[in-house]
Design a protein around this motif. Structure first.
Motif, mmCIF file in Angstrom:
data_model
loop_
_atom_site.group_PDB
_atom_site.id
_atom_site.type_symbol
_atom_site.label_atom_id
_atom_site.label_comp_id
_atom_site.label_asym_id
_atom_site.label_seq_id
_atom_site.Cartn_x
_atom_site.Cartn_y
_atom_site.Cartn_z
ATOM 1 N N GLN A 21 0.834 -1.183 0.000
ATOM 2 C CA GLN A 21 0.000 0.000 0.000
ATOM 3 C C GLN A 21 0.880 1.248 0.000
ATOM 4 N N PRO A 22 0.361 2.373 -0.537
ATOM 5 C CA PRO A 22 1.158 3.600 -0.572
ATOM 6 C C PRO A 22 1.696 4.010 0.796
ATOM 7 N N ILE A 90 8.340 -1.898 5.632
ATOM 8 C CA ILE A 90 8.233 -0.705 4.788
ATOM 9 C C ILE A 90 9.146 -0.866 3.580
ATOM 10 N N THR A 91 8.592 -0.696 2.393
ATOM 11 C CA THR A 91 9.421 -0.705 1.190
ATOM 12 C C THR A 91 10.083 0.659 1.027
ATOM 13 N N VAL A 92 11.397 0.656 1.052
ATOM 14 C CA VAL A 92 12.161 1.893 0.899
ATOM 15 C C VAL A 92 12.795 1.894 -0.487
ATOM 16 N N ASN A 93 12.371 2.816 -1.325
ATOM 17 C CA ASN A 93 12.941 2.967 -2.662
ATOM 18 C C ASN A 93 14.083 3.973 -2.605
ATOM 19 N N LEU A 94 15.302 3.481 -2.721
ATOM 20 C CA LEU A 94 16.485 4.348 -2.722
ATOM 21 C C LEU A 94 16.720 4.859 -4.136
ATOM 22 N N LEU A 95 16.727 6.179 -4.299
ATOM 23 C CA LEU A 95 16.926 6.804 -5.605
ATOM 24 C C LEU A 95 18.343 7.346 -5.676
#
Length: 220
Positions: A21-22, A90-95
């Motif tokens: 989920q967001p 928690i999904t952490v998107n590293l940019l």
């Protein structure tokens, strides 16, 4: 590592990222000049969370972020890269963003898609003008920000000087969460000078000593 606003994440996931989920997704952009250690930090975080079995090296062309032929050949990031991991559900998107001014478009795209920013500052080079401007831009829109001081074990590193440079560039709200601990070959935290003999970190909030002298982290 130093922090200003925004909550950090802790713990390890140890599994591949999955859709959610967001509310369980965080997009974190890494900002800093080329060579400051953004890609290496991404590898370390992916390794710590169990997303990859073994962190790669920029010098060897084996990192997750720098997969393009040009990046491998030049040993620098030229594209915006997303590297997801899972921390406490928690999904952490590293940019991971390029550090050279030639690739500002990818950097701006990363900033637009991020919830928060990690500003990467090398203990050997300090803060450059572009990084200072990007901090002000993030502050203007209220984006949570934290600072990670890298390369503290380098022979030319000066943690105290790097921390002072961050406070001068980003404001007095930048306060350390960890302090380096050195052996007899380097000067201890708070003593000034080089920190090439760093063997661990002291967590100021947790009041815990993390010893890295054995090659892995041991909490004391």
């Amino acid at each position: 590592m130093t922090e200003t606003t925004g909550a950090g994440t802790g713990g390890t996931g140890g599994r591949a990222p999955s859709a959610g989920q967001p509310g369980s997704i965080r997009n974190v952009v890494l900002v800093g000049h080329s060579g400051s250690g953004k890609t290496t930090l991404v590898e370390a975080l992916l390794g710590h969370t169990g997303t990859i079995q073994r962190p790669g090296r920029v010098e060897d062309g084996t990192t997750v972020s720098d997969f393009d032929e040009v990046e491998i050949r030049q040993k620098r990031s030229v594209n915006l890269t997303l590297a997801p991991c899972v921390v406490d559900g928690i999904t952490v998107n590293l940019l991971d963003t390029p550090g050279y001014a030639d690739f500002t478009g990818d950097l701006r795209a990363g900033l637009r898609g991020a919830d928060s920013a990690l500003f990467i500052v090398s203990a050997t080079d300090g803060v450059d003008g572009v990084t200072r401007l990007l901090w002000e831009e993030c502050a203007a829109v209220g984006m949570p920000r934290a600072v990670v001081i890298t390369k503290i074990d380098h022979q030319r590193a000066d943690f105290d000087e790097a921390l002072a440079a961050c406070r001068s560039a980003f404001g007095d709200g930048v306060l350390p969460l960890y302090l380096p601990v050195s052996d007899d070959s380097g000067q201890g935290s708070g003593a000034g000078g080089a920190a090439s003999g760093v063997t661990g970190l002291i967590g100021l909030l947790s009041q815990t000593l993390y010893d890295y002298s054995s090659g892995s982290r041991v909490a004391g």
